[in-house]
Design an enzyme around this catalytic site. Structure first.
Site, PDB file in Angstrom:
ATOM      1  N   CYS A  33      14.309  10.324   6.506  1.00 58.29           N
ATOM      2  CA  CYS A  33      14.199  10.088   7.944  1.00 58.29           C
ATOM      3  C   CYS A  33      15.559  10.080   8.622  1.00 58.29           C
ATOM      4  O   CYS A  33      15.672  10.425   9.793  1.00 58.29           O
ATOM      5  CB  CYS A  33      13.454   8.791   8.203  1.00 58.29           C
ATOM      6  SG  CYS A  33      14.033   7.459   7.168  1.00 58.29           S
ATOM      7  N   GLU A  60       9.817   1.474  10.693  1.00 56.24           N
ATOM      8  CA  GLU A  60      10.940   2.380  10.443  1.00 56.24           C
ATOM      9  C   GLU A  60      10.347   3.776  10.463  1.00 56.24           C
ATOM     10  O   GLU A  60       9.595   4.143   9.568  1.00 56.24           O
ATOM     11  CB  GLU A  60      11.604   2.029   9.104  1.00 56.24           C
ATOM     12  CG  GLU A  60      13.013   2.577   9.000  1.00 56.24           C
ATOM     13  CD  GLU A  60      13.026   4.003   8.539  1.00 56.24           C
ATOM     14  OE1 GLU A  60      13.151   4.903   9.407  1.00 56.24           O
ATOM     15  OE2 GLU A  60      12.897   4.243   7.339  1.00 56.24           O
ATOM     16  N   LYS A  66       0.850  -1.192   0.000  1.00 57.37           N
ATOM     17  CA  LYS A  66       0.000   0.000   0.000  1.00 57.37           C
ATOM     18  C   LYS A  66       0.885   1.242   0.000  1.00 57.37           C
ATOM     19  O   LYS A  66       1.425   1.664   1.019  1.00 57.37           O
ATOM     20  CB  LYS A  66      -0.923   0.035   1.222  1.00 57.37           C
ATOM     21  CG  LYS A  66      -2.056   1.036   1.001  1.00 57.37           C
ATOM     22  CD  LYS A  66      -2.490   1.774   2.239  1.00 57.37           C
ATOM     23  CE  LYS A  66      -1.628   2.923   2.666  1.00 57.37           C
ATOM     24  NZ  LYS A  66      -1.591   4.099   1.774  1.00 57.37           N
ATOM     25  N   GLU A  72      10.679  16.178  14.362  1.00 58.70           N
ATOM     26  CA  GLU A  72      11.087  15.951  12.977  1.00 58.70           C
ATOM     27  C   GLU A  72      10.371  16.945  12.075  1.00 58.70           C
ATOM     28  O   GLU A  72       9.138  16.997  12.054  1.00 58.70           O
ATOM     29  CB  GLU A  72      10.731  14.511  12.566  1.00 58.70           C
ATOM     30  CG  GLU A  72      11.280  14.156  11.210  1.00 58.70           C
ATOM     31  CD  GLU A  72      11.055  12.689  10.865  1.00 58.70           C
ATOM     32  OE1 GLU A  72       9.929  12.202  11.058  1.00 58.70           O
ATOM     33  OE2 GLU A  72      12.002  12.042  10.387  1.00 58.70           O
TER      34      GLU A  72
HETATM   35  P1  ADP Z   1       2.787  11.419   6.505  1.00 57.06           P
HETATM   36  O1  ADP Z   1       1.857  11.958   7.565  1.00 57.06           O
HETATM   37  O2  ADP Z   1       4.098  12.087   6.494  1.00 57.06           O
HETATM   38  O3  ADP Z   1       2.171  11.374   5.133  1.00 57.06           O
HETATM   39  P2  ADP Z   1       2.378   8.674   7.414  1.00 57.06           P
HETATM   40  O4  ADP Z   1       3.297   8.007   8.333  1.00 57.06           O
HETATM   41  O5  ADP Z   1       1.029   9.010   7.954  1.00 57.06           O
HETATM   42  O6  ADP Z   1       3.164   9.943   6.897  1.00 57.06           O
HETATM   43  O7  ADP Z   1       2.198   7.808   6.083  1.00 57.06           O
HETATM   44  C1  ADP Z   1       2.985   6.708   5.709  1.00 57.06           C
HETATM   45  C2  ADP Z   1       2.088   5.638   5.131  1.00 57.06           C
HETATM   46  O8  ADP Z   1       1.174   5.205   6.130  1.00 57.06           O
HETATM   47  C3  ADP Z   1       1.235   6.073   3.943  1.00 57.06           C
HETATM   48  O9  ADP Z   1       1.167   4.985   3.027  1.00 57.06           O
HETATM   49  C4  ADP Z   1      -0.110   6.335   4.590  1.00 57.06           C
HETATM   50  O10 ADP Z   1      -1.187   6.239   3.680  1.00 57.06           O
HETATM   51  C5  ADP Z   1      -0.161   5.226   5.615  1.00 57.06           C
HETATM   52  N1  ADP Z   1      -1.079   5.455   6.748  1.00 57.06           N
HETATM   53  C6  ADP Z   1      -1.511   6.640   7.256  1.00 57.06           C
HETATM   54  N2  ADP Z   1      -2.307   6.424   8.319  1.00 57.06           N
HETATM   55  C7  ADP Z   1      -2.387   5.080   8.508  1.00 57.06           C
HETATM   56  C8  ADP Z   1      -3.038   4.222   9.465  1.00 57.06           C
HETATM   57  N3  ADP Z   1      -3.770   4.712  10.450  1.00 57.06           N
HETATM   58  N4  ADP Z   1      -2.857   2.892   9.345  1.00 57.06           N
HETATM   59  C9  ADP Z   1      -2.092   2.374   8.366  1.00 57.06           C
HETATM   60  N5  ADP Z   1      -1.455   3.120   7.439  1.00 57.06           N
HETATM   61  C10 ADP Z   1      -1.598   4.456   7.493  1.00 57.06           C
END
Ligand code: ADP
Length: 488
Positions: free
Chosen positions: A290, A256, A180, A388
């Site tokens: 990161c 990570e 995903k 960050e």
């Molecule tokens: P950012 O806020 O910098 O976009 P995230 O850590 O939220 O970073 O996003 C990293 C990945 O996690 C993306 O693929 C995002 O769609 C996914 N993601 C965001 N929220 C969730 C969640 N609650 N559960 C699983 N995956 C998520």
């Protein structure tokens, strides 16, 4: 414009069930580069079912030689499409030219063969000898087995690196995968799916679900009982949500997460000016890494000299041309640009000295740029030193002596990376031993490589990606005991 990107479910490239798509935006100018399939929970359900079937009902997990041969073919197809990965890194991710040769494209493609060699030579079974217990002698064997269906959830900063570094080792270990990608970078993920079909990977072993919604598909994937392990790269906040969800069914997690890595420049460093100027590498990919060094620790007596050197370096960084071999480009999105500007406002309000940068460049009204930004006289308890930012922002923190530098570097919720520079190797090694991070560079040494484990201490994560440790994240361990002698 790129053609609409597709999902990959059970070996078929397809549209989302209702034909929904969403716009994929170029960071360089905010304009649409194409439409991506907007996968739904029903699409996700089919993808997980396909991955489960491919794991449970085919020989993917058990026939190591056949699987590695299939992945060698996939690797050839991925590498043959290098230009498409590079173009997407530029157009979808906003990766500037110099990053394409590195983490944005060429580095991960160059790591694949090593991972497959490692898997091909892996000892799936070890004999740990005999032991007597309860009056009986047993011979014990330790078998390694793939963990099962893996959810690979990836971010937008270096999607080719992270998609490839999760999908290839997980598949090589015998797992099946639902990938995903982040909503901002669907096409990099979709290309992994398209090329899996071209390479003839068996149906269901890799599935790719892109979605315009950041959380719902990811959250459903993490919560699904058919998923055995979650391999996630992203923010610490989302990592915590994923860990909490996975805890409900004790699913394995690899996380990570974020970082706030410090580089310590010691007073005995030979080339002070050149070493300090290296702090401008915070602008590599506009600071969206990161493990980027975001805190520069300098001897208090040389703070002002260091700041003058950095000011000149920051002000000479060219950026904004997608086709030039530059290190810096745009931030990924308006949301990210606003977030970085907010942190700059916080830094000013906290009393740090804004030396240069701090705003949107006057000549870049399109896209999501932020100027290379330098803060001096920063104290480590300020939010700009603790949180960050994920932008081209460096904070310079003065320290009194080695002990003080170590204390400041470790005074962080994160523990991803770090660095030290000194002409005295013993002194540098002593510091390296005391810094609580998963990677560490001495005098510019480079830890980033396919055969080296990458990951964090503390809230920077759990587990490791790449290297032997990274491969073993995708394995379970089974201890099998037989009577000895065997006829007993
Ligand atoms: P950012 O806020 O910098 O976009 P995230 O850590 O939220 O970073 O996003 C990293 C990945 O996690 C993306 O693929 C995002 O769609 C996914 N993601 C965001 N929220 C969730 C969640 N609650 N559960 C699983 N995956 C998520």
């Amino acid at each position: 414009m790129y053609p609409n990107s597709k999902l990959l479910i059970d070996g078929e490239l397809c549209e989302a069930e209702c034909g929904s798509t969403y716009p994929d935006i170029s960071p360089w100018n905010g304009k649409e580069i194409g439409q991506a399939a907007d996968g739904s929970l029903a699409d996700l359900d089919r993808a997980i079912a396909a991955a489960r079937r491919a794991f449970d009902d085919s020989d993917w997990a058990t026939d190591h030689a056949k699987r590695i041969a299939a992945l060698r073919k996939y690797a050839e197809v991925l590498k043959a499409n290098r230009q498409r990965f590079a173009d997407l890194a530029r157009d979808e991710v906003g990766a500037p030219g110099a990053t394409i040769f590195s983490a944005a494209c060429d580095a991960p493609l160059g790591m694949i063969d090593g991972w497959l060699d490692f898997a091909e030579n892996y000892e799936w079974e070890q004999d740990i000898g005999t032991a007597e217990m309860f009056g009986m002698i047993s011979r014990r064997k330790v078998w390694k087995e793939p963990v099962g269906v893996v959810a690979a959830i990836t971010p937008w900063n270096v999607p080719n690196q992270i998609n490839i570094a999760k999908v290839l080792p997980a598949l090589a270990a015998g797992c099946t995968v639902v990938l995903k990608p982040a909503p901002e970078t669907p096409m990099c993920g979709a290309l992994m799916g398209e090329l899996a079909v071209e390479a003839g990977l068996p149906a269901g072993v890799l599935n790719v679900i892109t979605s315009g919604d950041a959380a719902s598909v990811g959250a459903a994937l993490v919560a699904d009982p058919r998923v055995d392990a979650i391999s996630f790269t992203g923010s610490t906040g989302t990592g915590k949500a994923i860990m909490a969800s996975a805890a409900q069914r004790v699913a394995k997690v690899f996380l990570e997460l974020g970082g706030k890595s410090a580089s310590i420049i010691l007073d005995d460093v030979e080339d002070f000016a050149g070493t300090v100027a290296g702090g401008a590498m915070v602008c590599f990919h506009a600071g969206q890494g990161c493990a980027t060094i975001t805190r520069l620790l300098v001897p208090r007596a040389r703070h002002d000299e260091a700041v003058a050197i950095l000011k000149a370096a920051f002000e000479s960084i060219p950026y904004g041309d997608p086709d030039a071999p530059q290190i810096m480009g745009s931030l990924i999105s308006k949301r990210q640009q606003e977030r970085v500007l907010e942190y700059i406002a916080i830094g000013k309000a906290e009393g740090a000295t804004l030396v240069t940068g701090g705003g949107i460049p006057a000549d870049k009204t399109e896209g999501f740029f932020v100027e290379p930004t330098l803060f001096a006289n920063v104290s480590n308890d300020m939010r700009i030193a603790q949180e960050e930012i994920f932008g081209p922002v460096l904070v310079v923190i003065p320290y009194d002596d080695d002990e003080d530098a170590i204390r400041i570097a470790n005074d962080s919720q994160y523990g991803l990376s770090g660095a030290v520079h000194s002409s005295n190797m013993e002194r540098a090694l002593n510091i390296a031993k005391r810094i609580r991070t998963g990677t560490f560079s001495i005098n510019g040494g480079m830890w980033y490589a396919g055969d080296a484990p990458f990951g964090g201490y503390k809230q920077s994560g759990i587990g490791r990606e790449s290297g032997a440790e990274g491969f073993e994240e995708y394995l379970e361990t089974k201890c099998v005991a037989l009577p000895e002698p065997a006829s007993a």
